[in-house]
Motif scaffolding. Sequence first.
Motif, PDB file in Angstrom:
ATOM      1  N   ASP A 121       0.579  -1.259   0.489  1.00  0.00           N
ATOM      2  CA  ASP A 121      -0.040  -0.006  -0.013  1.00  0.00           C
ATOM      3  C   ASP A 121       1.113   1.199   0.504  1.00  0.00           C
ATOM      4  O   ASP A 121       0.995   1.388   1.222  1.00  0.00           O
ATOM      5  CB  ASP A 121      -1.218   0.033   0.946  1.00  0.00           C
ATOM      6  N   SER A 157      -5.386   2.132   1.272  1.00  0.00           N
ATOM      7  CA  SER A 157      -6.077   1.748   0.864  1.00  0.00           C
ATOM      8  C   SER A 157      -5.762  -0.440   1.968  1.00  0.00           C
ATOM      9  O   SER A 157      -6.630  -1.165   1.600  1.00  0.00           O
ATOM     10  CB  SER A 157      -6.488   0.783  -0.721  1.00  0.00           C
ATOM     11  N   TRP A 160     -14.465  -0.371  -4.688  1.00  0.00           N
ATOM     12  CA  TRP A 160     -14.086  -0.768  -4.081  1.00  0.00           C
ATOM     13  C   TRP A 160     -14.330  -1.137  -2.376  1.00  0.00           C
ATOM     14  O   TRP A 160     -15.464  -0.533  -2.475  1.00  0.00           O
ATOM     15  CB  TRP A 160     -13.138   0.989  -3.820  1.00  0.00           C
ATOM     16  N   VAL A 207      -8.517  -5.412  -2.061  1.00  0.00           N
ATOM     17  CA  VAL A 207      -9.077  -3.904  -2.012  1.00  0.00           C
ATOM     18  C   VAL A 207     -10.375  -3.580  -3.226  1.00  0.00           C
ATOM     19  O   VAL A 207     -10.663  -2.535  -2.636  1.00  0.00           O
ATOM     20  CB  VAL A 207      -7.920  -3.588  -2.519  1.00  0.00           C
TER      21      VAL A 207
END
Length: 76
Positions: free
Chosen positions: A17, A22, A42, A27
Amino acid sequence: MVTRSGPRRFQLVRHEDVSGVSGTGVVAEGVEWSDGTVALRWGGCFPTTTVWQDGIDALLTVHGHNGRTTIRWLDK
């Protein structure tokens, strides 16, 4: 132009990340439609849905972070 019959599902997997937003692991979930368009959902604290008219390559250009995020196909 139709490139295959039917949609195929995938997960967007973040291995590192870079932004700190995220997290890592799965994710987002997505669907690549038969014309190459991608819909991406998302997860996390700020769930949202995006559409990528230019497909997987465009999505990975923005969110791939030089290979730190990859696609895991769920359908062949």
